[in-house]
Design a protein around this motif. Structure first.
Motif, PDB file in Angstrom:
ATOM      1  N   MET A  91      11.275  -6.956 -10.781  1.00 53.67           N
ATOM      2  CA  MET A  91      10.866  -7.145 -12.181  1.00 53.67           C
ATOM      3  C   MET A  91      11.680  -8.262 -12.840  1.00 53.67           C
ATOM      4  SD  MET A  91      10.566  -3.164 -13.406  1.00 53.67           S
ATOM      5  CE  MET A  91       9.568  -1.985 -12.486  1.00 53.67           C
ATOM      6  N   GLU A  92      13.015  -8.288 -12.552  1.00 57.86           N
ATOM      7  CA  GLU A  92      13.859  -9.345 -13.121  1.00 57.86           C
ATOM      8  C   GLU A  92      13.425 -10.710 -12.616  1.00 57.86           C
ATOM      9  OE1 GLU A  92      17.839  -6.467 -13.424  1.00 57.86           O
ATOM     10  OE2 GLU A  92      17.760  -8.131 -11.991  1.00 57.86           O
ATOM     11  N   ASP A  93      13.107 -10.789 -11.311  1.00 55.32           N
ATOM     12  CA  ASP A  93      12.620 -12.065 -10.754  1.00 55.32           C
ATOM     13  C   ASP A  93      11.340 -12.498 -11.448  1.00 55.32           C
ATOM     14  OD1 ASP A  93      13.597 -11.499  -7.272  1.00 55.32           O
ATOM     15  OD2 ASP A  93      14.728 -12.088  -9.053  1.00 55.32           O
ATOM     16  N   TYR A  94      10.422 -11.535 -11.659  1.00 50.34           N
ATOM     17  CA  TYR A  94       9.163 -11.884 -12.333  1.00 50.34           C
ATOM     18  C   TYR A  94       9.428 -12.381 -13.754  1.00 50.34           C
ATOM     19  CZ  TYR A  94       4.718 -11.367 -14.729  1.00 50.34           C
ATOM     20  OH  TYR A  94       3.605 -11.612 -15.495  1.00 50.34           O
ATOM     21  N   GLU A  95      10.295 -11.648 -14.490  1.00 52.29           N
ATOM     22  CA  GLU A  95      10.574 -12.031 -15.883  1.00 52.29           C
ATOM     23  C   GLU A  95      11.156 -13.437 -15.953  1.00 52.29           C
ATOM     24  OE1 GLU A  95       9.303  -8.652 -18.128  1.00 52.29           O
ATOM     25  OE2 GLU A  95      10.177 -10.517 -18.839  1.00 52.29           O
ATOM     26  N   LYS A  96      12.106 -13.742 -15.024  1.00 52.50           N
ATOM     27  CA  LYS A  96      12.728 -15.070 -15.044  1.00 52.50           C
ATOM     28  C   LYS A  96      11.717 -16.168 -14.711  1.00 52.50           C
ATOM     29  CE  LYS A  96      16.582 -17.750 -13.204  1.00 52.50           C
ATOM     30  NZ  LYS A  96      15.767 -18.945 -13.095  1.00 52.50           N
ATOM     31  N   LEU A  97      10.929 -15.929 -13.643  1.00 49.66           N
ATOM     32  CA  LEU A  97       9.933 -16.931 -13.248  1.00 49.66           C
ATOM     33  C   LEU A  97       8.902 -17.124 -14.356  1.00 49.66           C
ATOM     34  CD1 LEU A  97       9.038 -18.811 -11.004  1.00 49.66           C
ATOM     35  CD2 LEU A  97       7.725 -16.953  -9.998  1.00 49.66           C
ATOM     36  N   ALA A  98       8.473 -16.006 -14.987  1.00 54.81           N
ATOM     37  CA  ALA A  98       7.506 -16.110 -16.079  1.00 54.81           C
ATOM     38  C   ALA A  98       8.103 -16.860 -17.267  1.00 54.81           C
ATOM     39  CB  ALA A  98       7.046 -14.714 -16.513  1.00 54.81           C
ATOM     40  N   SER A  99       9.376 -16.563 -17.600  1.00 57.45           N
ATOM     41  CA  SER A  99      10.026 -17.239 -18.731  1.00 57.45           C
ATOM     42  C   SER A  99      10.160 -18.730 -18.463  1.00 57.45           C
ATOM     43  CB  SER A  99      11.403 -16.617 -18.979  1.00 57.45           C
ATOM     44  OG  SER A  99      11.298 -15.272 -19.362  1.00 57.45           O
ATOM     45  N   ASP A 100      10.589 -19.071 -17.227  1.00 57.34           N
ATOM     46  CA  ASP A 100      10.742 -20.491 -16.892  1.00 57.34           C
ATOM     47  C   ASP A 100       9.410 -21.219 -16.991  1.00 57.34           C
ATOM     48  OD1 ASP A 100      13.215 -19.947 -14.246  1.00 57.34           O
ATOM     49  OD2 ASP A 100      13.371 -19.960 -16.449  1.00 57.34           O
ATOM     50  N   LEU A 101       8.338 -20.605 -16.461  1.00 60.25           N
ATOM     51  CA  LEU A 101       7.033 -21.257 -16.490  1.00 60.25           C
ATOM     52  C   LEU A 101       6.529 -21.405 -17.925  1.00 60.25           C
ATOM     53  CD1 LEU A 101       4.713 -22.449 -14.880  1.00 60.25           C
ATOM     54  CD2 LEU A 101       3.746 -20.170 -14.635  1.00 60.25           C
ATOM     55  N   LEU A 102       6.690 -20.333 -18.735  1.00 61.34           N
ATOM     56  CA  LEU A 102       6.241 -20.401 -20.134  1.00 61.34           C
ATOM     57  C   LEU A 102       7.057 -21.423 -20.911  1.00 61.34           C
ATOM     58  CD1 LEU A 102       5.670 -16.601 -20.862  1.00 61.34           C
ATOM     59  CD2 LEU A 102       3.914 -18.381 -20.770  1.00 61.34           C
ATOM     60  N   ASP A 103       8.382 -21.500 -20.638  1.00 64.82           N
ATOM     61  CA  ASP A 103       9.212 -22.501 -21.321  1.00 64.82           C
ATOM     62  C   ASP A 103       8.752 -23.902 -20.969  1.00 64.82           C
ATOM     63  OD1 ASP A 103      12.350 -20.647 -21.067  1.00 64.82           O
ATOM     64  OD2 ASP A 103      10.707 -20.570 -22.537  1.00 64.82           O
ATOM     65  N   TRP A 104       8.429 -24.120 -19.692  1.00 63.12           N
ATOM     66  CA  TRP A 104       7.944 -25.449 -19.291  1.00 63.12           C
ATOM     67  C   TRP A 104       6.634 -25.777 -19.996  1.00 63.12           C
ATOM     68  CZ3 TRP A 104       3.484 -26.929 -16.643  1.00 63.12           C
ATOM     69  CH2 TRP A 104       3.433 -28.264 -16.253  1.00 63.12           C
ATOM     70  N   ILE A 105       5.730 -24.797 -20.075  1.00 64.37           N
ATOM     71  CA  ILE A 105       4.446 -25.022 -20.765  1.00 64.37           C
ATOM     72  C   ILE A 105       4.690 -25.323 -22.236  1.00 64.37           C
ATOM     73  CG2 ILE A 105       2.276 -23.928 -21.470  1.00 64.37           C
ATOM     74  CD1 ILE A 105       2.313 -22.370 -18.834  1.00 64.37           C
ATOM     75  N   ARG A 106       5.610 -24.527 -22.860  1.00 66.51           N
ATOM     76  CA  ARG A 106       5.891 -24.760 -24.281  1.00 66.51           C
ATOM     77  C   ARG A 106       6.512 -26.138 -24.525  1.00 66.51           C
ATOM     78  NH1 ARG A 106       6.816 -18.991 -24.466  1.00 66.51           N
ATOM     79  NH2 ARG A 106       8.928 -19.226 -23.682  1.00 66.51           N
ATOM     80  N   ARG A 107       7.324 -26.608 -23.571  1.00 65.83           N
ATOM     81  CA  ARG A 107       7.905 -27.943 -23.728  1.00 65.83           C
ATOM     82  C   ARG A 107       6.875 -29.037 -23.470  1.00 65.83           C
ATOM     83  NH1 ARG A 107      11.843 -25.721 -20.370  1.00 65.83           N
ATOM     84  NH2 ARG A 107      11.155 -27.090 -18.682  1.00 65.83           N
ATOM     85  N   THR A 108       5.928 -28.770 -22.584  1.00 67.19           N
ATOM     86  CA  THR A 108       4.974 -29.807 -22.170  1.00 67.19           C
ATOM     87  C   THR A 108       3.851 -29.982 -23.180  1.00 67.19           C
ATOM     88  OG1 THR A 108       5.467 -29.259 -19.848  1.00 67.19           O
ATOM     89  CG2 THR A 108       3.480 -30.559 -20.296  1.00 67.19           C
ATOM     90  N   ILE A 109       3.349 -28.891 -23.772  1.00 66.37           N
ATOM     91  CA  ILE A 109       2.202 -28.978 -24.678  1.00 66.37           C
ATOM     92  C   ILE A 109       2.474 -29.910 -25.861  1.00 66.37           C
ATOM     93  CG2 ILE A 109       0.823 -27.645 -26.326  1.00 66.37           C
ATOM     94  CD1 ILE A 109       0.602 -25.444 -24.300  1.00 66.37           C
ATOM     95  N   PRO A 110       3.655 -29.820 -26.556  1.00 65.13           N
ATOM     96  CA  PRO A 110       3.892 -30.765 -27.662  1.00 65.13           C
ATOM     97  C   PRO A 110       3.838 -32.221 -27.208  1.00 65.13           C
ATOM     98  CG  PRO A 110       5.444 -28.946 -27.771  1.00 65.13           C
ATOM     99  CD  PRO A 110       4.719 -28.801 -26.475  1.00 65.13           C
ATOM    100  N   TRP A 111       4.330 -32.484 -25.987  1.00 59.63           N
ATOM    101  CA  TRP A 111       4.253 -33.868 -25.483  1.00 59.63           C
ATOM    102  C   TRP A 111       2.796 -34.286 -25.311  1.00 59.63           C
ATOM    103  CZ3 TRP A 111       2.916 -35.282 -20.208  1.00 59.63           C
ATOM    104  CH2 TRP A 111       3.031 -36.656 -19.966  1.00 59.63           C
ATOM    105  N   LEU A 112       1.957 -33.365 -24.783  1.00 62.45           N
ATOM    106  CA  LEU A 112       0.547 -33.689 -24.593  1.00 62.45           C
ATOM    107  C   LEU A 112      -0.214 -33.758 -25.913  1.00 62.45           C
ATOM    108  CD1 LEU A 112      -0.183 -31.424 -21.481  1.00 62.45           C
ATOM    109  CD2 LEU A 112       0.032 -33.909 -21.503  1.00 62.45           C
ATOM    110  N   GLU A 113       0.288 -33.051 -26.925  1.00 63.44           N
ATOM    111  CA  GLU A 113      -0.393 -33.059 -28.228  1.00 63.44           C
ATOM    112  C   GLU A 113       0.093 -34.188 -29.128  1.00 63.44           C
ATOM    113  OE1 GLU A 113      -1.455 -28.291 -28.598  1.00 63.44           O
ATOM    114  OE2 GLU A 113       0.280 -29.109 -29.670  1.00 63.44           O
ATOM    115  N   ASN A 114       1.056 -34.965 -28.669  1.00 62.34           N
ATOM    116  CA  ASN A 114       1.547 -36.096 -29.461  1.00 62.34           C
ATOM    117  C   ASN A 114       0.507 -37.219 -29.428  1.00 62.34           C
ATOM    118  OD1 ASN A 114       2.970 -38.063 -30.802  1.00 62.34           O
ATOM    119  ND2 ASN A 114       4.426 -38.443 -29.134  1.00 62.34           N
ATOM    120  N   ARG A 115      -0.101 -37.506 -30.553  1.00 60.10           N
ATOM    121  CA  ARG A 115      -1.152 -38.517 -30.630  1.00 60.10           C
ATOM    122  C   ARG A 115      -0.688 -39.761 -31.415  1.00 60.10           C
ATOM    123  NH1 ARG A 115      -2.613 -34.988 -27.655  1.00 60.10           N
ATOM    124  NH2 ARG A 115      -4.701 -34.044 -27.481  1.00 60.10           N
ATOM    125  N   ALA A 116       0.607 -40.007 -31.399  1.00 58.48           N
ATOM    126  CA  ALA A 116       1.112 -41.184 -32.112  1.00 58.48           C
ATOM    127  C   ALA A 116       0.606 -42.450 -31.417  1.00 58.48           C
ATOM    128  CB  ALA A 116       2.642 -41.172 -32.136  1.00 58.48           C
TER     129      ALA A 116
END
Length: 902
Positions: free
Chosen positions: A286-311
């Motif tokens: 369960m701890e492995d799943y939580e960490k892997l899920a958190s890392d993946l979600l953090d990467w998605i959260r960091r990536t989406i603003p970059w993709l949504e930047n329309r400057a």
């Protein structure tokens, strides 16, 4: 029946020991002649001590075993103490008949416990027959002290022997094989005590060659600390070639009962350790799943603003760099995350399977980390990714358009500014004030020609203003400079219009005085001006930049250019006609002897200017031909790129679809064992992975298309985006299918399901899965159960049973039963699992029947890591009998199975 002494002599002579059932031994006392006085002595002492260990609880004892039991009173008392039951009231008379009646009551009670007393009668006991009395006591010992001993379903004697062997196995110089010779050196007695109470004996100091010391040490420690009376003399055991087996068994049985509580504690500790190990492994997953899920979600959260930047960027080079960064993200950064997402789903499914198999509640990830949450975030990521790519391509088109318009604006502005240079000075001069009539008329005609020229330039000014407006609307980064230049041109144009009007008025005021007009010059000027303007427009068009996106557009430009070239002969005739007017002027002047002073008064366009511009037009025509042909070659190259990409895409797209369909078919069919299916699926997965170079080739072709700024492809319906998604889905689907087979293997092995059972379940399931959807509707599932022998027919009992089963396999009432749910149900129906009640019972043993347990008890009974695991998670006990530091093992046990919360 085996002769007891024959078996003993066999053993003593080195032959194999023959096992005698204790019940058979009970029946054999009539033939068991005590030929060895040493054995009789040992039995007397041992049996007497054993009887006294129980009689002292009633406040009495015996001195002579055959004398003290003759009246039957102490014999009845002994049976009441060891059984905990009341016997019939004894007779208090002193006569022989009273004694016989009392002994018979005791013997009847023994017989009532299922023990056959052969050749042992009350008269022999009353008469003090030592052989029969010892036989009777041995029968009582067998029934009440040894018979119930059972280890791993062995008989009493074998069970006691197996218990001794297990407890003494780790000790050097100890090898318990029987209940006589194996105990002579005393080490076995000391090993039993040390195994359970190591603080009482320093085992390493004992020597095998000193049996008297060893035996006395064990007997004294047992009597002092374990409440086991000394039942034998060390000298008798050492001095006898073969100690009496019955005496040894009686003595050893006392050790067994003294340590039986520890045995129960050990069994309970083993059960708890097993349960805790399962929970610790699941928590780690369960701890492995939580960490892997958190890392993946953090990467998605960091990536989406970059993709949504329309400057937007100002230049094409900056936008091309953005596009290259995006391609790097697609090639390098995203593929590992696709694998992580797939692995996360596989880990989640495996964990849930293990929890189901261990009778644990399903794993619920922390809020926001469910597989559905990750899929939702992933969907948002792909949406942002698609929008970002579309925005970049639109921005590139916009910047390309801006560059084209900006260059066109500069060309037209430069031409216009060059034309207006000096026009204000010309319009403000006062030359008409001192001119002659003919000169004034000439000036007027010249001004009319200028107005014609001015009107011809009006269209260019409007074009300049329109281009500037379009640049503003498209947010051109250098709009301020464009606007300033456009404003200056417009203001100058307005000024020229005012000055032109003012000069015309001045010339017309003097026109009344000027009548002579040179019509020929005027005609020349009127025809030369539009022709000159046409040539300037033609030169501008021939040098005009163009932008096209396909062959049809460039071919349209080529056609237009060919049409323009077809008008050149007619234009050349006009040029020759204009030049003929000037020649006519020269002819008339020469004919009339007129001396021309200066050029044509009505225009600045000289015949030489016309010829020079015409020459320029003729030079620009082949240059335009070359530029158009080069663009045609470029578009043909682009069309080749489109065809190349389309050819590969039209192969890869159907291939992916075919593989997806094959995987769906494989998941339904059954070929061989689960291991065979797993091997085949992994080979199939490898064949798919080996197809990856075709995808990479397609990515390369797609990159060339994007670098060539190609935005459409009429040769294929497949886009790179669709193929990427299909490829990722293909990899994910085969991985999930492999994981399903692995989980089936895990279920089969953990639940003890045979390959034949699993094959039968799969065959039944597939038979009723008519549409190959991988799920059964309610009626289909009922038919499947009936085929497996379940009584779920349409009646009251069958409907209730079917409702119970549906509640297990379809708890969400979806109306569909998956194969995994079906397998879980069948495995649960055919196997046993540990329960919360079993774990509570085990903890209760460790806690000595208390409703709570102390930390030191856990540390004493469990391995260190599992003891600390329990201590950290157990809540304080708050019951009425609580004491400081008490822990609540009941709530902890039920929480392990999801039945309550700590």
């Amino acid at each position: 029946m085996v002769d007891y002494h024959a078996s003993n002599s066999q053993a003593s002579s080195g032959g194999p020991a023959v096992y005698m059932d204790p019940r058979e031994q009970e029946n054999d006392w009539d033939r068991d002649l005590l030929l060895d006085p040493a054995w009789e002595k040992q039995q007397r002492k041992t049996f007497t001590a054993w009887c006294n260990s129980h009689l002292r609880k009633a406040g009495t004892q015996i001195e002579n075993i055959e004398e003290d039991f003759r009246d039957g009173l102490k014999l009845m008392l002994l049976l009441e103490v060891i059984s905990g039951e009341r016997l019939p009231k004894p007779e208090r008379g002193k006569m022989r008949v009273h004694k016989i009646n009392n002994v018979n009551k005791a013997l009847d009670y023994i017989a009532g416990k299922g023990v056959k007393l052969v050749s042992i009668g009350a008269e022999e006991i009353v008469d003090g027959n030592a052989k029969m009395t010892l036989g009777m006591i041995w029968t009582i010992i067998l029934r009440f002290a040894i018979q119930d001993i059972s280890v791993e379903e062995t008989s009493a004697k074998e069970g006691l022997l197996l218990w001794c062997q297990r407890k003494t196995a780790p000790y050097k110089n100890v090898n318990v094989q029987n209940f006589h010779i194996s105990w002579k050196d005393g080490l076995a007695f000391n090993a039993l005590i040390h195994r359970h109470r190591p603080e009482l004996i320093d085992y390493d100091k004992l020597r095998k060659d000193d049996p008297l010391t060893n035996l006395n040490n064990a007997f004294e420690v047992a009597e002092k600390y374990l409440d086991i009376p000394k039942m034998m003399d060390a000298e008798d055991i050492v001095g006898t070639l073969r100690p009496d087996e019955k005496a040894i068994m009686t003595y050893v049985s006392c050790f067994y009962h003294a340590f039986s509580g520890a045995q129960k504690a050990e069994t309970a500790a083993n059960r708890i350790c097993k349960v805790l190990a399962v929970n610790q492994e699941n928590e780690h997953l369960m701890e492995d799943y939580e960490k892997l899920a958190s890392d993946l979600l953090d990467w998605i959260r960091r990536t989406i603003p970059w993709l949504e930047n329309r400057a937007p960027e100002k230049t094409m080079a900056e936008m091309q760099q953005k596009l290259e960064d995006f391609r790097g993200y697609r090639r390098v950064h995203k593929p590992p995350k696709v694998q992580e997402k797939c692995q996360l789903e596989i880990n989640f499914n495996t964990l849930q399977t293990k929890l189901r198999l261990s009778n644990r509640p399903a794993f619920m990830p922390s809020e926001g980390r469910m597989v559905s949450d990750i899929n939702g975030s992933w969907h948002n990521l792909e949406g942002a990714e698609k929008g970002y790519e579309e925005w970049m391509l639109n921005e590139i088109r916009r910047l390309e358009r801006l560059d084209h318009l900006a260059e066109k604006f500069r060309q037209k502005a430069t031409i216009h500014e060059s034309w207006t240079d000096g026009k204000e000075a010309m319009l403000t001069q006062k030359d008409y004030e001192t001119a002659s009539l003919s000169e004034v008329k000439a000036l007027l005609r010249k001004h009319e020609a200028f107005e014609s020229d001015l009107a011809a330039h009006q269209d260019r000014v409007e074009q300049i203003a329109a281009i500037a407006q379009e640049l503003n609307e498209l947010d051109y980064y250098d709009s301020p400079r464009v606007n300033a230049r456009c404003q200056k041109i417009c203001e100058q144009w307005d000024a020229l219009g005012s000055l032109t009007q003012s000069r015309r008025e001045s010339l017309e005021r003097t026109e009344k005085q000027l009548e002579s007009i040179d019509e020929l010059y005027l005609e020349y000027a009127k025809r030369a001006a539009p022709f000159n303007n046409w040539m300037e427009g033609a030169m501008e068009d021939l040098q005009d930049m163009f932008i096209v996106h396909n062959i049809e557009e460039i071919q349209g430009l080529i056609t237009a250019h060919e049409q323009f070239k077809s008008t050149l002969p007619e234009a050349n005739k006009e040029r020759e006609a204009i030049q003929a007017i000037q020649a006519e002027v020269q002819k008339i002047a020469q004919y009339n002897g007129i001396k021309l002073s200066g050029g044509n008064p009505y225009t600045t366009i000289t015949p030489k200017t016309i010829d020079n511009k015409w020459d320029k037009v003729e030079q620009l025509v082949p240059q335009r031909d070359q530029a158009l042909q080069e663009e045609l070659a470029k578009q043909q190259s682009n069309d080749h790129l489109r065809r190349k990409f389309a050819t590969q895409a039209n192969i890869v797209g159907p291939w992916i679809q075919t593989k997806m369909e094959e995987i769906g078919r494989i998941s339904i069919e059954m070929n061989g064992t689960l291991e065979d299916q797993l091997v085949n699926l992994r080979e199939y997965e490898q064949s798919i992975i080996e197809y990856k170079p075709n995808i990479d080739q397609l990515e390369g072709d797609h990159q060339l298309i994007q670098e060539a700024l190609i935005f459409d492809n009429k040769y294929t319906a497949y886009t790179m985006e669709h193929l990427r998604v299909g490829w990722e889905q293909l990899l994910t689907t085969i991985a999930r299918t492999i994981n399903e087979i692995e989980n089936q293997i895990l279920t089969r092995d953990a639940k003890g399901i045979s390959q034949e059972q699993l094959h039968e379940y799969r065959t039944s399931f597939n038979h009723f899965d008519k549409d190959h959807s991988g799920g059964l509707m309610a009626e289909e599932f009922k038919a499947c159960l009936i085929s497996l022998g379940y009584d779920v027919e349409n009646n009251k009992t069958g409907d209730a049973e079917f409702a119970r089963i549906m509640g297990i396999v379809d708890p969400n009432n979806s109306g569909v039963v998956t194969f995994q749910a079906f397998i879980d149900f069948m495995s649960r129906e055919t196997t046993d699992t540990d329960t919360a009640d079993q774990v509570i019972a085990s903890f209760k043993i460790l806690a000595a029947d208390k409703n709570f347990i102390m930390a030191e008890e856990l540390r004493r009974e469990l391995p260190p890591d599992q003891a600390e695991y329990c201590i950290a998670r157990m809540a304080p006990y708050s019951g009425p009998d609580a004491k400081p530091g008490a822990l609540d093992y009941m709530s902890f046990s039920t929480a392990l199975y999801g039945e309550s919360d700590l």
